[in-house]
Design a protein around this motif. Structure first.
Motif, short mmCIF file in Angstrom:
data_model
loop_
_atom_site.label_atom_id
_atom_site.label_comp_id
_atom_site.label_asym_id
_atom_site.label_seq_id
_atom_site.Cartn_x
_atom_site.Cartn_y
_atom_site.Cartn_z
N ILE A 178 -23.76 -47.11 21.94
CA ILE A 178 -22.89 -45.96 21.66
C ILE A 178 -21.98 -45.77 22.86
O ILE A 178 -22.44 -45.63 23.99
N PRO A 179 -20.66 -45.76 22.66
CA PRO A 179 -19.71 -45.73 23.78
C PRO A 179 -19.82 -44.46 24.63
O PRO A 179 -20.24 -43.40 24.15
N ALA A 180 -19.42 -44.58 25.88
CA ALA A 180 -19.49 -43.46 26.81
C ALA A 180 -18.61 -42.30 26.38
O ALA A 180 -18.96 -41.13 26.58
N ASP A 181 -17.46 -42.58 25.76
CA ASP A 181 -16.58 -41.49 25.36
C ASP A 181 -17.19 -40.68 24.21
O ASP A 181 -16.97 -39.47 24.10
N VAL A 182 -17.98 -41.34 23.36
CA VAL A 182 -18.69 -40.62 22.30
C VAL A 182 -19.75 -39.72 22.90
O VAL A 182 -19.90 -38.55 22.51
N ARG A 183 -20.48 -40.23 23.88
CA ARG A 183 -21.48 -39.40 24.56
C ARG A 183 -20.82 -38.22 25.27
O ARG A 183 -21.38 -37.11 25.30
N LEU A 184 -19.64 -38.44 25.82
CA LEU A 184 -18.92 -37.35 26.49
C LEU A 184 -18.58 -36.25 25.49
O LEU A 184 -18.78 -35.07 25.77
N ARG A 185 -18.05 -36.62 24.33
CA ARG A 185 -17.73 -35.61 23.31
C ARG A 185 -18.98 -34.88 22.83
O ARG A 185 -18.93 -33.69 22.53
N GLN A 186 -20.08 -35.60 22.78
CA GLN A 186 -21.34 -34.98 22.38
C GLN A 186 -21.75 -33.90 23.38
O GLN A 186 -22.18 -32.80 23.01
N LEU A 187 -21.60 -34.20 24.66
CA LEU A 187 -21.91 -33.22 25.70
C LEU A 187 -21.00 -32.00 25.60
O LEU A 187 -21.45 -30.85 25.72
N GLU A 188 -19.71 -32.23 25.36
CA GLU A 188 -18.76 -31.13 25.26
C GLU A 188 -19.09 -30.22 24.08
O GLU A 188 -19.05 -28.99 24.19
N THR A 189 -19.44 -30.81 22.95
CA THR A 189 -19.81 -30.03 21.77
C THR A 189 -21.05 -29.19 22.04
O THR A 189 -21.11 -28.00 21.67
N ASN A 190 -22.02 -29.77 22.70
CA ASN A 190 -23.28 -29.06 22.91
C ASN A 190 -23.19 -28.03 24.03
O ASN A 190 -23.99 -27.09 24.06
N MET A 191 -22.22 -28.17 24.93
CA MET A 191 -22.05 -27.12 25.92
C MET A 191 -21.60 -25.82 25.24
O MET A 191 -22.01 -24.72 25.63
N VAL A 192 -20.76 -25.95 24.20
CA VAL A 192 -20.36 -24.76 23.43
C VAL A 192 -21.60 -24.12 22.80
O VAL A 192 -21.76 -22.89 22.82
N ARG A 193 -22.48 -24.93 22.25
CA ARG A 193 -23.70 -24.40 21.64
C ARG A 193 -24.56 -23.69 22.69
O ARG A 193 -25.11 -22.62 22.44
N MET A 194 -24.68 -24.29 23.84
CA MET A 194 -25.52 -23.70 24.89
C MET A 194 -24.94 -22.38 25.38
O MET A 194 -25.68 -21.43 25.64
N ARG A 195 -23.63 -22.32 25.51
CA ARG A 195 -23.00 -21.07 25.95
C ARG A 195 -23.29 -19.94 24.95
O ARG A 195 -23.50 -18.80 25.33
N SER A 196 -23.31 -20.29 23.67
CA SER A 196 -23.55 -19.27 22.64
C SER A 196 -24.99 -18.77 22.65
O SER A 196 -25.28 -17.72 22.11
N MET A 197 -25.90 -19.54 23.27
CA MET A 197 -27.32 -19.17 23.31
C MET A 197 -27.75 -18.78 24.73
O MET A 197 -28.94 -18.80 25.05
N SER A 198 -26.81 -18.41 25.57
CA SER A 198 -27.13 -18.21 26.99
C SER A 198 -27.65 -16.82 27.30
O SER A 198 -27.99 -16.53 28.45
N GLY A 199 -27.71 -15.93 26.30
CA GLY A 199 -28.22 -14.59 26.55
C GLY A 199 -29.73 -14.56 26.64
O GLY A 199 -30.41 -15.59 26.58
N PHE A 200 -30.28 -13.36 26.77
CA PHE A 200 -31.74 -13.21 26.88
C PHE A 200 -32.37 -13.46 25.51
O PHE A 200 -32.04 -12.80 24.53
N LEU A 201 -33.28 -14.40 25.45
CA LEU A 201 -33.89 -14.81 24.18
C LEU A 201 -35.27 -14.20 23.96
O LEU A 201 -35.84 -14.33 22.88
N GLY A 202 -35.79 -13.54 25.00
CA GLY A 202 -37.11 -12.93 24.90
C GLY A 202 -38.05 -13.50 25.96
O GLY A 202 -37.86 -14.63 26.44
#
Length: 435
Positions: A178-202
């Motif tokens: 799997i090419p490095a640029d695909v892995r890079l886009r995967q990281l960028e997509t998941n950083m958005v997900r992580m930011r949305s879950m960055s609050g207090f979860l319990g």
């Protein structure tokens, strides 16, 4: 704790002409490397060495690779508030890899390669593992699959959710290519997900990462336990949601969902009319009257008009316990009699519910957090009776069913998982990435 921490965490320069036995080398090296993976994996590595010892170029340096191994599993939760920052660091690193031309591919085809093999493809494998940081550059570009390569490949496999057997087989080659640029886009997509879950979860919560098919029980910011999971098939996906666990059913009955009656039960009854009896599944109309299978026309969808209930027992599809949480999809976490599935690399077999490995540990933790008179001994005792018992938690526990295909930890270890439900859109198909 690193995979190669402790008294053996130094490079061993072994001269095979000195008469050191294979047994002593494995005792010092392979067992130390696989301390994290457990005795079964260590035995596999030992057997691999023994099987290949005749084919090895002993003049090559078969040092046990220790210097570049960091602990792949972290005690920090995947949904840690810092995970997005760790992903940002990984993005910067992968941007540099992409700008430098990415990494090369590894040739497929031919027999699988493992420690002891001598093959031109090992040179390609070394270059690929060096580029991603799994193998240190000083290991060189020999065409011999030595212990440096074995350790690096196992590390790569662990980071990608593959069985860490140290074998360069078809699935591992696919992940390597799997090419490095695909892995890079995967990281960028998941950083958005992580930011949305960055609050207090319990203070205490349960997280199911669907593409990783893994569960974390988190307490006070640390992972109390991790559990391998089996999640929904591509055509019967496990939903992504936030909810709360509120009840446990010990020795549960299983009411077969209409979708499973239609897709699975009717076809099985056409093949074997004794299927219901063999699996202790009974049929009821909606007035509670029990029926026989002969009363139903199995060549139609008539069966979907009735209730099918499987009795508690060793063959019950829910196993010994069901974990209930509020949701509109009629899914839940549960035990399973099909425990061999937990040992597979591909664990997308369910109809949407989540099967939990070592479920009794998770159940005990859930109960102890809200109902102190419960402990593991009591959990085992209730299950042993075989009788149905429902237990409501005195305080519900948050549950997060998430979709995370790339993340990083504090040690700089970057994880990737297959985008099994095609939610990342990393290949630009036009499907919007969903949180």
């Amino acid at each position: 704790m690193n995979l190669l921490s402790g008294p053996f965490g130094k490079k061993l320069n072994l001269n095979w002409t000195t008469g050191k036995t294979l047994k002593s080398v494995c005792a010092l090296g392979i067992s130390a490397f696989l301390f994290e993976s457990g005795p079964a994996t260590a035995q596999t590595a030992l057997q691999s060495l023994q099987q290949n010892r005749q084919n090895v170029e002993w003049a090559d340096n078969f040092d046990i690779a220790t210097e570049n191994i960091t602990e792949v599993k972290s005690s920090a939760p995947t949904l840690s508030p810092q995970t997005a920052d760790y992903i940002a660091v990984a993005i910067d690193r992968y941007q540099r890899i992409v700008q430098a031309g990415g990494w090369g591919t590894v040739s497929g085809g031919g027999k699988a390669l493992r420690i002891g093999a001598k093959d031109p493809r090992v040179v390609e494998l070394r270059r690929r593992l060096i580029a991603s940081g799994d193998l240190e550059q000083h290991a060189g570009l020999s065409d011999t699959f030595d212990s440096y390569v074995d350790a690096a490949l196992r590390r790569f496999q662990l980071r990608h959710g593959l069985i860490p057997d140290g074998v360069m087989g078809e699935g591992t080659v696919a992940a390597l290519n799997i090419p490095a640029d695909v892995r890079l886009r995967q990281l960028e997509t998941n950083m958005v997900r992580m930011r949305s879950m960055s609050g207090f979860l319990g203070d205490r919560y349960v997280m199911v990462n669907v593409p990783a098919a893994e569960i974390e029980a988190v307490e006070n910011g640390r992972v109390r336990s991790r559990h391998t999971a089996v999640v929904g098939k591509v055509d019967r996906q496990t939903p992504i949601l936030n909810s709360k666990i509120y009840e446990l059913n010990f020795n549960p009955y299983w009411t077969v969902p209409v979708s499973i009656i239609r897709k699975d039960l009717i076809p099985k009854m056409k093949e074997d009319p004794q299927y219901l009896a063999k699996n202790k599944i009974r049929i009821f109309d909606w007035s509670g009257n029990e029926m026989s299978w002969q009363q139903i026309d199995w060549n139609t969808d008539e069966a979907t008009q009735y209730r099918f209930t499987q009795d508690p027992g060793t063959e019950n599809s829910l196993g010994s316990v069901r974990i209930n949480f509020h949701n509109k999809h009629q899914v839940y976490l549960h035990d399973t009699p099909s425990k061999t599935l937990f040992g597979e690399g591909y664990r997308f077999h369910s109809s949407g519910c989540v099967r939990v490995q070592n479920v009794r540990e998770l159940v005990t933790w859930l109960l102890q957090s809200t109902t102190p008179d419960w402990n593991r001994s009591k959990v085992d005792s209730v299950i042993r009776t075989g009788e149905r018992e429902d237990v409501k938690l005195k305080k519900s526990i948050p549950l997060y069913m998430t979709y995370v295909t790339a993340w990083a930890n504090a040690d700089g270890v970057v994880h990737f998982r297959e985008d099994i439900y095609n939610r990342d859109d990393i290949y630009g198909t036009g499907t919007q990435a969903r949180l």
